[in-house]
Design an enzyme around this catalytic site. Structure first.
Site, PDB file in Angstrom:
ATOM      1  N   SER A   1       1.133   6.330   2.849  1.00  0.00           N
ATOM      2  CA  SER A   1       1.846   7.274   3.719  1.00  0.00           C
ATOM      3  C   SER A   1       3.088   7.850   3.051  1.00  0.00           C
ATOM      4  O   SER A   1       3.740   7.180   2.258  1.00  0.00           O
ATOM      5  CB  SER A   1       2.286   6.574   5.007  1.00  0.00           C
ATOM      6  OG  SER A   1       1.174   6.220   5.774  1.00  0.00           O
TER       7      SER A   1
ATOM      8  N   SER B   1       4.920  -1.836   4.295  1.00  0.00           N
ATOM      9  CA  SER B   1       5.230  -3.228   4.600  1.00  0.00           C
ATOM     10  C   SER B   1       4.991  -4.064   3.349  1.00  0.00           C
ATOM     11  O   SER B   1       4.138  -3.741   2.528  1.00  0.00           O
ATOM     12  CB  SER B   1       4.426  -3.744   5.790  1.00  0.00           C
ATOM     13  OG  SER B   1       3.095  -3.367   5.692  1.00  0.00           O
TER      14      SER B   1
ATOM     15  N   GLU C   1      -4.500   8.536  18.543  1.00  0.00           N
ATOM     16  CA  GLU C   1      -5.055   9.890  18.683  1.00  0.00           C
ATOM     17  C   GLU C   1      -6.060  10.182  17.559  1.00  0.00           C
ATOM     18  O   GLU C   1      -7.132  10.747  17.787  1.00  0.00           O
ATOM     19  CB  GLU C   1      -3.927  10.925  18.682  1.00  0.00           C
ATOM     20  CG  GLU C   1      -3.094  10.939  19.961  1.00  0.00           C
ATOM     21  CD  GLU C   1      -2.188   9.715  20.139  1.00  0.00           C
ATOM     22  OE1 GLU C   1      -1.921   9.017  19.129  1.00  0.00           O
ATOM     23  OE2 GLU C   1      -1.748   9.450  21.267  1.00  0.00           O
TER      24      GLU C   1
ATOM     25  N   GLN D   1       0.839  -1.196   0.000  1.00  0.00           N
ATOM     26  CA  GLN D   1       0.000   0.000   0.000  1.00  0.00           C
ATOM     27  C   GLN D   1       0.877   1.250   0.000  1.00  0.00           C
ATOM     28  O   GLN D   1       1.599   1.492   0.973  1.00  0.00           O
ATOM     29  CB  GLN D   1      -0.862  -0.047   1.258  1.00  0.00           C
ATOM     30  CG  GLN D   1      -1.824   1.089   1.402  1.00  0.00           C
ATOM     31  CD  GLN D   1      -2.333   1.192   2.825  1.00  0.00           C
ATOM     32  OE1 GLN D   1      -1.744   0.635   3.740  1.00  0.00           O
ATOM     33  NE2 GLN D   1      -3.411   1.900   3.029  1.00  0.00           N
TER      34      GLN D   1
ATOM     35  N   GLU E   1      -9.529  -1.491   6.346  1.00  0.00           N
ATOM     36  CA  GLU E   1      -8.355  -1.774   7.160  1.00  0.00           C
ATOM     37  C   GLU E   1      -8.771  -2.037   8.600  1.00  0.00           C
ATOM     38  O   GLU E   1      -8.174  -2.829   9.298  1.00  0.00           O
ATOM     39  CB  GLU E   1      -7.393  -0.574   7.103  1.00  0.00           C
ATOM     40  CG  GLU E   1      -6.108  -0.793   7.886  1.00  0.00           C
ATOM     41  CD  GLU E   1      -5.086   0.306   7.647  1.00  0.00           C
ATOM     42  OE1 GLU E   1      -5.506   1.423   7.252  1.00  0.00           O
ATOM     43  OE2 GLU E   1      -3.911   0.051   7.837  1.00  0.00           O
TER      44      GLU E   1
END
Lengths: 396, 373
Positions: free
Chosen positions: A118, A150, A366, A115, A233
């Site tokens: 990020s 990953s 968070e 994926q 996810e």
């Protein structure tokens, strides 16, 4: 849309598959292909794409029958990203051709996915991403850098989001692509982590050409498509039934029972508190599973990741202390690039360090608390100053 | 283990339609007759228990007889339904001797009523809501101390007995066995105490040799008392769940409306995270409380562990929710006028009732073989 298939029919189809392809004498990949073609891979998928349009709640019936017969599984740990994130997105937004091309090899495990979401400058604020995709004839040309990827070193394909229009606010200028990881412009470099090994990678994209027929969803609608990926996810949890002491708490409880010399009163109090919390988390997962089976999915799933992240961190921290002299040692600092996350199989030090990632990966705790507060509890959002500003004008 | 065995053993953690119907009936009764101003006015009067409310709940809805089989005058339901009533009582913080009479005393009598006799007669009256009975032990007594309570005689003082002032009958454990003693009898004095939780009054019971009816010899009585306390502790978790839910819902509602610094205070991340964390605790408490109720309802061998886990967890959640409720309401949360204090007091008292979280963790340690050093 699901058909009227019931548990008895699913069970009969599963028995037919087992009869035609006895697991003992059938090659693993051949068996998985036959299972896919029989519609028993993910029963809620459409016929012809590994499913039967059946209710999702019937999947455990298939899984139990196949497990009892000793049939090989498709190793979900190794193909987790493809299975949990790429597949539902391809199913929802892919063209017929894309679905036919990608879903079978993905499910069978012939093709591993990663994926490319990020970036170094866009983690929790994912929509701020800067990787560019520029249209050039029938292709898009992609340049940028991704991180925390990953499986990138073993992946054949990637789901990728990139900026296709820097002149509109950040959420509106993103498009979603399927990227070929064997393209010469893709450079995968190991990213060594706190544990000493490189489970993740950095991925540098330089002039990568992606044909327009590997775009998922309309140009500029990538953020919406990505929501499907991100929702999936977090939804995968709660599917399997966990036995009591089934998670990380089991390892610590075993050590406690077997090594009385390590016991202290302080550790006892903490162990009991965590044992109770782990048992309650297990029950909460079980309740969520029962809700899904009863067709009453609740928002509890979004909370489970929070609970498990905190529990894993506290339990693994307790475990290192409990081990005392042994807790001062670490199994192996050798730089490795594992195919999968071997979370509980290694030593206490590794578990302690690796679990620090549980409250960061797949959405920080968070950010998840914000999501719960706003979407579940209906609390107002914090004021924002980035929604109406063109991406190119944002501070960074 | 086959899939079928597993399914048979898995606790049912959801609510049935019948349970949701019962919830609606109880909730609307309590909303009607036990809203916060009514409860606050009631606790300051000489009679905190509204007997007309009790009559509607116990006899009207039939809640008092849920655990009692129909042939003994009850509704023939289970702990699962009684747990739903407890959730609603927790949500309203209404004073009602449900936990003490319709759960603990009823469960004890149920264990003793198999062959008729005085226990069966009294049970029918409790199920009908016509009389109220309470166990004459301190409210803090954990299930593990049930057998040890079978000591002494009908000459004794027992402190901290919950709902004794509302009771018609006391169930008194002695070395000889379990006695039923009328509160109005000679030789019985019930002296109200000033409780932390005004919605569940406590009293000192002084017995100076009253006449009582022996319900059972010490052996069977000890088992019955332990069973009663286990049911009490298990269903208290549902009260704690309902209480925590009210605190969270009300806090979310208030912080969405209350403005400071030109925005709703509920939009500040530091507050949102606290409420989201609380939500997660409430969701988890629901699973733990349902598990305990289901284990009690099915008479599962897992019931002692399910109850200990639920108490060890739900006690803390209820107190946390009530403390957050007071804090996030700011000054309003400190006033007598706002009901937050009712819930804080109830939550804190509940954290001691039928054993503290620490006592229940000790029980867990024994049951799952994680011994102390």
């Amino acid at each position: 849309m699901s058909t009227d298939i019931d548990a008895a029919q699913i069970r009969r189809r599963t028995q037919e598959l087992l009869a035609a392809h006895p697991p003992a004498t059938t090659d693993r990949t051949d068996f998985l292909k036959a299972r896919f073609d029989a519609g028993l891979a993910w029963v809620h998928y459409p016929a012809g794409l590994g499913g039967l349009d059946a209710p999702r709640s019937l999947q455990p019936v298939v899984d139990a029958e196949l497990a009892a017969a000793g049939a090989p599984d498709n190793d979900p740990r190794r193909i987790g990203i493809g299975l949990g994130m790429a597949a539902p997105t391809v199913l929802e937004y892919g063209t017929e051709e894309q679905k036919q091309r990608f879903l079978r090899p993905l499910w069978v495990g012939e093709e591993v996915w990663c994926q490319l979401f990020s970036e170094p400058g866009a983690g929790s604020d994912l929509a701020a991403l800067g990787t560019r995709a520029v249209r050039d004839g029938e292709d898009w040309v992609v340049d940028g850098q991704k991180v925390w990827t990953s499986s990138a070193h073993v992946a054949r394909w990637a789901i990728l989001i990139a900026r296709t229009d820097p002149d509109v606010p950040k959420h509106r200028g993103i498009s979603y692509f399927i990227c070929d990881m064997t393209d010469p412009g893709v450079d995968v470099r190991p990213l060594r982590q706190i544990t000493g090994e490189a489970e993740f990678n950095e991925v540098f994209l330089t002039g990568v050409r992606i044909p327009d027929n590997r775009r998922l969803g309309p140009v500029g609608a990538g953020w919406k498509v990505a929501q499907t990926t991100l929702m999936n996810e977090r939804v995968s949890i709660g599917g399997a039934r966990i036995p009591r002491e089934g998670g990380m708490i089991g390892t610590v409880a075993k050590t406690w029972r077997e090594q009385p010399g390590l016991r202290t009163h302080d550790l006892h109090q903490r162990l009991l508190t965590l044992w109770v919390e782990a048992e309650v988390a297990r029950l909460t997962g079980e309740r969520l599973r029962q809700q899904l089976v009863a067709g009453q999915p609740g928002p509890e799933g979004s909370g489970m990741k929070l609970a498990f992240a905190r529990l894993n961190q506290e339990i693994s921290g307790l475990e290192v202390e409990l081990l005392g002299d042994e807790g001062l040692l670490y199994g192996d600092w050798t730089m490795r690039r594992p195919d999968l996350v071997d979370f509980t199989g290694r030593d206490a030090g590794y578990r302690y360090l690796r679990s620090k990632g549980n409250s960061i990966e797949g959405g920080t705790s968070e950010v998840l608390l914000n999501i719960v507060a706003e979407r579940v509890l209906g609390l107002p959002a914090e004021p924002r100053n980035d929604k109406d500003v063109a991406w190119k004008d944002l501070a960074r | 283990m086959t899939a079928q065995n597993e399914a048979a053993q898995a606790p049912d953690l959801l609510y049935s339609e019948a349970e949701e119907d019962l919830r609606s009936a109880v909730r609307s009764l309590l909303a009607d007759r036990a809203d916060a101003p009514t409860v606050i006015a009631g606790i300051e009067s000489d009679t905190p228990h509204d007997l007309r409310l009790w009559e509607s709940l116990a006899a009207g809805i039939g809640a008092a007889g849920l655990l009692v089989p129909e042939k003994l005058g009850g509704q023939g339901a289970t702990h699962r339904e009684a747990a739903v009533v407890m959730e609603e009582l927790g949500r309203s913080a209404a004073p009602a001797p449900y936990l003490t009479s319709a759960v603990v005393a009823t469960e004890i009598l149920l264990a003793l009523a198999a062959d008729g006799g005085p226990a069966a007669g009294l049970l029918g009256e409790l199920a009908a809501g016509s009389r109220i009975a309470v166990l004459a032990l301190p409210f803090a007594t954990p299930p593990a101390d049930g057998a040890a309570a079978m000591t002494g005689t009908l000459e004794r003082t027992v402190t901290g007995v919950a709902e004794a002032a509302a009771a018609d009958v006391l169930l008194v454990p002695t070395a000889e066995g379990l006695y039923a003693v009328e509160t109005g009898a000679d030789g019985v004095a019930v002296q109200p105490l000033v409780p932390l939780d005004l919605t569940r009054p406590l009293a000192t019971v002084t017995l100076t040799g009253p006449t009582g009816t022996l319900l059972a010899e010490a052996g069977p009585a000890a088992a019955a008392v332990s069973k009663g306390l286990l049911a009490g502790a298990g269903l208290l978790a549902s009260e704690q769940l309902g209480l925590a839910e009210w605190c969270l819902t009300e806090t979310v509602r208030y912080t969405r409306e209350r403005h400071q610094f030109n925005r709703p205070v509920g939009s500040f991340q530091s507050l949102k995270h606290r409420m989201a964390q609380l939500w997660l605790e409430v969701v988890s408490a629901r699973a733990a409380a349902r598990n305990a109720a289901d284990a009690l309802a099915t008479n599962s061998p897992d019931a002692p562990l399910a109850v200990a886990v639920a108490q060890a967890y739900c006690s803390k959640v209820a107190v946390h929710a009530a403390e957050e409720c007071v804090q996030l309401h700011g000054g309003i949360g400190m006033t007598w006028e706002h009901p937050a204090h009712l819930y804080l007091k109830r939550a804190k008292a509940d954290s001691i009732a039928y054993g503290t979280a620490g006592r229940h963790r000790e029980t867990v340690a024994g049951l799952v073989e994680l011994p102390a050093p």
